[in-house]
Design an enzyme around this catalytic site. Structure first.
Site, PDB file in Angstrom:
ATOM      1  N   HIS A   1      44.936  55.437  55.066  1.00 40.37           N
ATOM      2  CA  HIS A   1      45.239  57.147  56.516  1.00 40.37           C
ATOM      3  C   HIS A   1      46.376  57.555  56.773  1.00 40.37           C
ATOM      4  O   HIS A   1      47.341  55.926  57.154  1.00 40.37           O
ATOM      5  CB  HIS A   1      43.600  57.248  57.225  1.00 40.37           C
ATOM      6  CG  HIS A   1      43.755  58.584  56.971  1.00 40.37           C
ATOM      7  ND1 HIS A   1      44.585  59.337  57.845  1.00 40.37           N
ATOM      8  CD2 HIS A   1      42.717  59.879  57.106  1.00 40.37           C
ATOM      9  CE1 HIS A   1      44.080  60.291  58.094  1.00 40.37           C
ATOM     10  NE2 HIS A   1      43.113  60.409  57.335  1.00 40.37           N
TER      11      HIS A   1
ATOM     12  N   ASP B   1      36.561  59.139  53.222  1.00 38.86           N
ATOM     13  CA  ASP B   1      36.756  59.924  51.515  1.00 38.86           C
ATOM     14  C   ASP B   1      35.934  58.384  50.928  1.00 38.86           C
ATOM     15  O   ASP B   1      35.230  58.872  49.539  1.00 38.86           O
ATOM     16  CB  ASP B   1      38.164  59.834  51.155  1.00 38.86           C
ATOM     17  CG  ASP B   1      38.763  61.785  51.509  1.00 38.86           C
ATOM     18  OD1 ASP B   1      37.630  62.316  51.543  1.00 38.86           O
ATOM     19  OD2 ASP B   1      39.395  61.282  52.491  1.00 38.86           O
TER      20      ASP B   1
END
Length: 435
Positions: free
Chosen positions: A308, A366
């Site tokens: 991320h 996700d």
């Protein structure tokens, strides 16, 4: 602002500059560069704004090193366990958790603003049957200003409140209409008796020819996803909403800009990419091969859903959503259980690999959200739309904060120009052919 100053040497005049240090409630101190150009004649260079605070905000806090996410100071783990999306929406908008009466009034307002003007609903018939749902949603949201222009005076607090309730209430209806148009099915109107997520599932999956009962587990799973996606500080789409809104444009245009930014595969499209990756891997016996490919700099393959931009630790949202995957797939007896089991095995192998440990590549939100959407029957083309429904609350909250701030200025970044120096125009007959 603290009394502390940060000193640096002006590269052009060699004189010392004193930069004020701003102290946040949480997080690192921030150097104020507001007067840097006027005092020294230089800009700062920060591609992607990785070390730049673009605004002050009291909405959401992210600590990527420790894996912390707070909405108005409340840990995401507590909100995911005890709250609902509508309550979280109120918290983000108003800064405090509501009383029972406040929550009831807010929920009632959202439920009774869900219908679309019939003329607006007919817009969908102008889109091609295979138009991407995000194209339809962004276009229709932008056009809402033509229907609700009487309450788009951004200087009026009342108009800002009406806009906030309208867009949060109507975006699931818009999303459902886009889905129904892509399926060639008739539009389904909202039902005020249903809660936010149950109503959305009803508009997505009910048809006139048959009865449809919303599965409460499915609605709860969707509610949890919406809580986790409601806001995430100054991400690409939120920054886009703020930048567009800083011009004073109507709020529907600012939100449409955010939707367009979210559409990018590096932002809102990541969960769809995870599903595509898992389908490509196909079986746990192929994981080793794909892990090796992910570590090969010359191979374009990447493990989607790992790592991320902000989190250098485990994404706290991924931990929460992982548990919901187990519960949802077990109770719905979903056909995607093998895909989930493949994801778990991939996560296990990757987190034992020194390459991923050294680079802090942990699963993010996700990695599992697409599996839940699939289990709910939502197609991949709608994944980013679902993200937009949830994140709309954050966009609206940031827009309201920015508009109400008297210190807001129109966004106007500068650049490091590397083009040709000044040169004179030459007549066409005098020009040499470019090499």
């Amino acid at each position: 602002m603290s009394d502390e100053r940060y000193s640096l040497i002006d590269p052009t005049s060699a004189r010392r500059l004193e930069l004020p240090v701003l102290e946040p409630t949480l997080g690192p101190n921030v150097l104020s560069l507001a007067g840097l150009y006027s005092h020294s004649g230089v800009f700062t260079y920060d591609p992607g704004f990785g070390a730049t605070a673009s605004c002050t905000s009291n909405i959401t806090y992210v600590d990527g090193e420790k894996g912390i996410l707070l909405y108005r100071g409340y840990p995401i783990e507590q909100l995911a366990e005890h709250s609902t999306f509508i309550e979280v929406a109120y918290l983000l908008l108003h800064g405090e958790l509501p009383t029972a009466e406040q929550l009831q009034a807010f929920d009632h307002s959202i439920r009774t603003h869900t219908m679309l003007n019939e003329s607006l609903l007919r817009f969908f018939n102008g889109f091609h049957h295979n138009a991407h749902p995000m194209a339809m949603v962004s276009g229709v949201v932008a056009s809402m200003s033509a229907f609700y222009h009487d309450t788009t005076d951004i200087q009026m607090e009342h108009d800002r409140d009406v806009f906030a309730h309208r867009i949060i209430a109507k975006i699931p209806t818009i999303a459902a209409a886009a889905y129904k148009h892509s399926k060639g099915q008739p539009f389904v109107y909202p039902l005020n008796r249903l809660d936010y997520c149950s109503n959305m599932l009803h508009m997505f999956f009910s048809v006139p020819s048959d009865s449809y009962e919303v599965d409460p587990v499915a609605a709860q799973a969707l509610d949890l996803l919406f809580i986790l996606h409601a806001d995430h500080e100054q991400n690409c789409s939120t920054s886009t909403v703020r930048l567009a809104g800083s011009s004073g444009t109507n709020p529907y245009a600012a939100i449409a800009a955010g939707i367009s930014a979210l559409w990018g595969p590096a932002h809102g499209g990541a969960n769809e990419a995870v599903i595509n990756m898992l389908e490509e891997i196909g079986s746990a016996k192929h994981i080793g091969k794909y892990i090796a490919r992910a570590k090969d700099r010359n191979d374009p393959f990447r493990l989607m859903g790992f790592g991320h931009r902000v989190y250098k630790n485990y994404d706290p949202r991924a931990t929460i959503i992982r548990k919901m995957c187990h519960r949802l797939l077990e109770q719905l007896k979903a056909s995607d259980t093998p895909l989930f089991e493949l994801a778990l095995r991939l996560e296990e192998v990757a987190l034992r690999d020194d390459y991923f440990i050294e680079k802090n590549l942990y699963p993010n939100v996700d990695f599992y959200s697409g599996i839940i959407y699939r289990a709910l029957g939502i197609p991949k083309s709608m994944f980013t739309v679902m993200f937009a429904i949830a994140r709309c609350v954050g966009w609206v909250t940031h827009w309201r904060e920015m508009v109400a701030d008297p210190g807001t200025r129109i966004g106007r970044p500068r650049q490091l120009y590397v083009g040709p120096p000044s040169r004179n125009y030459r007549a066409i007959g005098e020009r040499e052919e470019a090499a």
